[in-house]
Design a protein around this motif. Structure first.
Motif, PDB file in Angstrom:
ATOM      1  N   VAL A  53      14.886 -48.215 -15.771  1.00  0.00           N
ATOM      2  CA  VAL A  53      14.431 -47.042 -16.008  1.00  0.00           C
ATOM      3  C   VAL A  53      13.649 -46.792 -17.426  1.00  0.00           C
ATOM      4  O   VAL A  53      12.430 -46.405 -17.443  1.00  0.00           O
ATOM      5  CB  VAL A  53      15.125 -45.867 -15.793  1.00  0.00           C
ATOM      6  CG1 VAL A  53      14.740 -44.465 -16.536  1.00  0.00           C
ATOM      7  CG2 VAL A  53      15.664 -45.849 -14.394  1.00  0.00           C
ATOM      8  N   ARG A  54      14.263 -47.671 -18.302  1.00  0.00           N
ATOM      9  CA  ARG A  54      13.805 -47.605 -19.558  1.00  0.00           C
ATOM     10  C   ARG A  54      12.602 -48.588 -19.669  1.00  0.00           C
ATOM     11  O   ARG A  54      11.471 -48.172 -20.105  1.00  0.00           O
ATOM     12  CB  ARG A  54      14.675 -48.245 -20.658  1.00  0.00           C
ATOM     13  CG  ARG A  54      15.812 -47.253 -20.993  1.00  0.00           C
ATOM     14  CD  ARG A  54      16.660 -47.818 -22.333  1.00  0.00           C
ATOM     15  NE  ARG A  54      17.799 -46.799 -22.610  1.00  0.00           N
ATOM     16  CZ  ARG A  54      19.128 -47.113 -22.148  1.00  0.00           C
ATOM     17  NH1 ARG A  54      19.349 -48.207 -21.512  1.00  0.00           N
ATOM     18  NH2 ARG A  54      20.147 -46.280 -22.417  1.00  0.00           N
ATOM     19  N   GLN A  55      12.530 -49.512 -18.886  1.00  0.00           N
ATOM     20  CA  GLN A  55      11.467 -50.654 -18.767  1.00  0.00           C
ATOM     21  C   GLN A  55      10.090 -49.794 -18.330  1.00  0.00           C
ATOM     22  O   GLN A  55       9.034 -49.860 -18.774  1.00  0.00           O
ATOM     23  CB  GLN A  55      11.867 -51.736 -18.025  1.00  0.00           C
ATOM     24  CG  GLN A  55      10.692 -52.807 -17.736  1.00  0.00           C
ATOM     25  CD  GLN A  55      11.115 -53.927 -17.276  1.00  0.00           C
ATOM     26  OE1 GLN A  55      11.966 -53.907 -16.169  1.00  0.00           O
ATOM     27  NE2 GLN A  55      10.154 -55.020 -17.276  1.00  0.00           N
ATOM     28  N   VAL A  56      10.503 -49.025 -17.101  1.00  0.00           N
ATOM     29  CA  VAL A  56       9.185 -48.426 -16.501  1.00  0.00           C
ATOM     30  C   VAL A  56       8.657 -47.237 -17.675  1.00  0.00           C
ATOM     31  O   VAL A  56       7.465 -46.894 -17.805  1.00  0.00           O
ATOM     32  CB  VAL A  56       9.649 -47.765 -15.435  1.00  0.00           C
ATOM     33  CG1 VAL A  56       8.504 -46.625 -14.704  1.00  0.00           C
ATOM     34  CG2 VAL A  56       9.936 -48.703 -14.260  1.00  0.00           C
ATOM     35  N   LEU A  57       9.762 -46.573 -18.132  1.00  0.00           N
ATOM     36  CA  LEU A  57       9.356 -45.459 -19.123  1.00  0.00           C
ATOM     37  C   LEU A  57       8.394 -45.815 -20.655  1.00  0.00           C
ATOM     38  O   LEU A  57       7.464 -45.303 -21.123  1.00  0.00           O
ATOM     39  CB  LEU A  57      10.524 -44.546 -19.517  1.00  0.00           C
ATOM     40  CG  LEU A  57      11.192 -43.841 -18.440  1.00  0.00           C
ATOM     41  CD1 LEU A  57      12.303 -42.994 -19.222  1.00  0.00           C
ATOM     42  CD2 LEU A  57      10.035 -42.875 -17.809  1.00  0.00           C
ATOM     43  N   ASP A  58       8.876 -47.278 -20.907  1.00  0.00           N
ATOM     44  CA  ASP A  58       8.177 -47.716 -22.011  1.00  0.00           C
ATOM     45  C   ASP A  58       7.072 -48.097 -21.719  1.00  0.00           C
ATOM     46  O   ASP A  58       6.032 -47.917 -22.653  1.00  0.00           O
ATOM     47  CB  ASP A  58       9.018 -49.001 -22.441  1.00  0.00           C
ATOM     48  CG  ASP A  58      10.440 -48.833 -23.272  1.00  0.00           C
ATOM     49  OD1 ASP A  58      10.836 -47.600 -23.504  1.00  0.00           O
ATOM     50  OD2 ASP A  58      11.337 -49.417 -23.126  1.00  0.00           O
ATOM     51  N   ARG A  59       6.583 -48.661 -20.466  1.00  0.00           N
ATOM     52  CA  ARG A  59       5.348 -48.681 -20.087  1.00  0.00           C
ATOM     53  C   ARG A  59       4.403 -47.623 -19.979  1.00  0.00           C
ATOM     54  O   ARG A  59       3.244 -47.672 -20.210  1.00  0.00           O
ATOM     55  CB  ARG A  59       5.180 -49.625 -18.823  1.00  0.00           C
ATOM     56  CG  ARG A  59       5.659 -50.991 -18.762  1.00  0.00           C
ATOM     57  CD  ARG A  59       5.357 -51.893 -17.447  1.00  0.00           C
ATOM     58  NE  ARG A  59       5.783 -51.106 -16.312  1.00  0.00           N
ATOM     59  CZ  ARG A  59       7.031 -51.468 -15.551  1.00  0.00           C
ATOM     60  NH1 ARG A  59       7.515 -52.564 -16.168  1.00  0.00           N
ATOM     61  NH2 ARG A  59       7.185 -50.990 -14.361  1.00  0.00           N
ATOM     62  N   LEU A  60       5.099 -46.385 -19.697  1.00  0.00           N
ATOM     63  CA  LEU A  60       4.051 -45.220 -19.501  1.00  0.00           C
ATOM     64  C   LEU A  60       3.851 -44.763 -21.049  1.00  0.00           C
ATOM     65  O   LEU A  60       2.876 -44.355 -21.389  1.00  0.00           O
ATOM     66  CB  LEU A  60       4.943 -44.198 -18.948  1.00  0.00           C
ATOM     67  CG  LEU A  60       5.035 -44.202 -17.376  1.00  0.00           C
ATOM     68  CD1 LEU A  60       6.098 -43.256 -16.753  1.00  0.00           C
ATOM     69  CD2 LEU A  60       3.804 -43.892 -16.744  1.00  0.00           C
ATOM     70  N   GLY A  61       4.694 -44.931 -21.972  1.00  0.00           N
ATOM     71  CA  GLY A  61       4.598 -44.550 -23.471  1.00  0.00           C
ATOM     72  C   GLY A  61       5.065 -42.911 -23.484  1.00  0.00           C
ATOM     73  O   GLY A  61       5.408 -42.536 -22.554  1.00  0.00           O
ATOM     74  N   GLU A  62       5.255 -42.655 -24.866  1.00  0.00           N
ATOM     75  CA  GLU A  62       5.649 -41.360 -25.150  1.00  0.00           C
ATOM     76  C   GLU A  62       4.894 -40.060 -24.402  1.00  0.00           C
ATOM     77  O   GLU A  62       3.717 -40.391 -24.497  1.00  0.00           O
ATOM     78  CB  GLU A  62       5.742 -41.148 -26.600  1.00  0.00           C
ATOM     79  CG  GLU A  62       6.718 -42.015 -27.477  1.00  0.00           C
ATOM     80  CD  GLU A  62       8.259 -41.548 -26.739  1.00  0.00           C
ATOM     81  OE1 GLU A  62       8.474 -40.430 -26.805  1.00  0.00           O
ATOM     82  OE2 GLU A  62       9.097 -42.328 -26.659  1.00  0.00           O
ATOM     83  N   PRO A  63       5.582 -39.413 -23.850  1.00  0.00           N
ATOM     84  CA  PRO A  63       5.057 -38.083 -23.250  1.00  0.00           C
ATOM     85  C   PRO A  63       3.646 -37.559 -24.380  1.00  0.00           C
ATOM     86  O   PRO A  63       2.811 -36.995 -23.926  1.00  0.00           O
ATOM     87  CB  PRO A  63       6.012 -37.165 -23.261  1.00  0.00           C
ATOM     88  CG  PRO A  63       7.325 -37.712 -23.155  1.00  0.00           C
ATOM     89  CD  PRO A  63       6.813 -39.035 -23.921  1.00  0.00           C
ATOM     90  N   ALA A  64       4.150 -37.284 -25.497  1.00  0.00           N
ATOM     91  CA  ALA A  64       2.881 -36.737 -26.597  1.00  0.00           C
ATOM     92  C   ALA A  64       1.795 -37.540 -26.435  1.00  0.00           C
ATOM     93  O   ALA A  64       0.635 -37.090 -26.531  1.00  0.00           O
ATOM     94  CB  ALA A  64       3.554 -37.054 -27.961  1.00  0.00           C
ATOM     95  N   LEU A  65       1.749 -39.037 -26.242  1.00  0.00           N
ATOM     96  CA  LEU A  65       0.671 -39.960 -26.326  1.00  0.00           C
ATOM     97  C   LEU A  65       0.042 -39.653 -24.764  1.00  0.00           C
ATOM     98  O   LEU A  65      -1.225 -39.851 -24.851  1.00  0.00           O
ATOM     99  CB  LEU A  65       1.140 -41.342 -26.440  1.00  0.00           C
ATOM    100  CG  LEU A  65       1.904 -41.689 -27.769  1.00  0.00           C
ATOM    101  CD1 LEU A  65       2.241 -43.093 -27.861  1.00  0.00           C
ATOM    102  CD2 LEU A  65       0.848 -41.106 -28.889  1.00  0.00           C
ATOM    103  N   LEU A  66       0.570 -39.413 -23.967  1.00  0.00           N
ATOM    104  CA  LEU A  66      -0.129 -39.263 -22.497  1.00  0.00           C
ATOM    105  C   LEU A  66      -0.777 -37.872 -22.727  1.00  0.00           C
ATOM    106  O   LEU A  66      -1.901 -37.741 -22.096  1.00  0.00           O
ATOM    107  CB  LEU A  66       0.993 -38.934 -21.291  1.00  0.00           C
ATOM    108  CG  LEU A  66       1.794 -40.306 -21.136  1.00  0.00           C
ATOM    109  CD1 LEU A  66       2.789 -40.169 -19.909  1.00  0.00           C
ATOM    110  CD2 LEU A  66       0.912 -41.505 -20.676  1.00  0.00           C
TER     111      LEU A  66
END
Length: 215
Positions: free
Chosen positions: A53-66
């Motif tokens: 899960v952490r790996q996938v979330l790290d690829r997405l980036g921080e919510p603020a950056l999205l």
């Protein structure tokens, strides 16, 4: 069946994303959240471990950056309506202050009524509270304003009890002097304490809701 996006880390990520989408128009924020949820569903297995899960979330980036990448406005204390207009919790704060002040100043009839009416108007116009929260606020904060006044009025309706008498030794004896607490006394005190707890909880709950941006 437990899906990947129901993992605690994924849920925390989605909650932070939801809080950040306040900087977007409502429809844009919903679209971004839907895209991220769809991505998590596709990228995560049904029962993922923390590392995946952490790996996938790290690829997405921080919510603020999205949200920044989606054209979100700079962070601020307000939130946006359907038309992108920014609002603040001023009405909610005003409603709480007015209704509480109306209850405290019950001994000033004119000021009490003006504060009460103003508080109810702000309560109705509040944009950060749901309909349920507004109804609950009226039932607890709005009606509580009149409790001290009703209590004072009831004092004049109490029928005067038997008068005190003087015994042979010259001591004054009043009926009920040694009766102690009755069941009604205990029930009244318990109800008053319970209502005070509900009153304070309601103020805290509405204040937190007003401070938290929501769609």
């Amino acid at each position: 069946m437990t899906t990947g996006q129901e993992h605690p880390l994924a849920q925390d990520y989605l909650e932070r994303l939801h809080a950040e989408t306040v900087r977007l128009r409502v429809d844009e924020g919903r679209e971004l959240e839907a895209q991220i949820r769809e991505h998590l569903t596709e990228a995560l297995p049904d029962k993922p471990n923390d590392a995946s899960v952490r790996q996938v979330l790290d690829r997405l980036g921080e919510p603020a950056l999205l949200v920044d990448a989606a054209g979100g406005a700079p962070p601020g204390p307000g939130r946006r309506t359907e038309r992108g207009e920014e609002t603040s919790p001023a009405r909610e704060i005003g409603a709480l202050l007015a209704l509480v002040a109306a209850a405290v100043l019950f001994w000033l009839p004119v000021i009490n009524i003006l504060l009460w009416v103003g508080g109810l108007i702000l309560l109705i116009l509040a944009q950060r509270w749901t309909l349920t929260e507004k109804v609950w606020g009226f039932l607890v904060l709005g009606l509580s304003v009149w409790f001290p006044i009703l209590g004072a009025g009831m004092a004049f309706l109490v029928v005067e009890g038997p008068a005190c008498t003087t015994d042979e030794a010259g001591a004054s004896v009043c009926p009920g002097d040694e009766r102690g607490l009755t069941t009604m006394d205990i029930l009244f005190v318990s109800a008053a304490v319970l209502w005070l707890a509900i009153y304070i909880w309601t103020i805290v709950r509405l204040a937190r809701s007003a401070a938290r941006p929501r769609q």
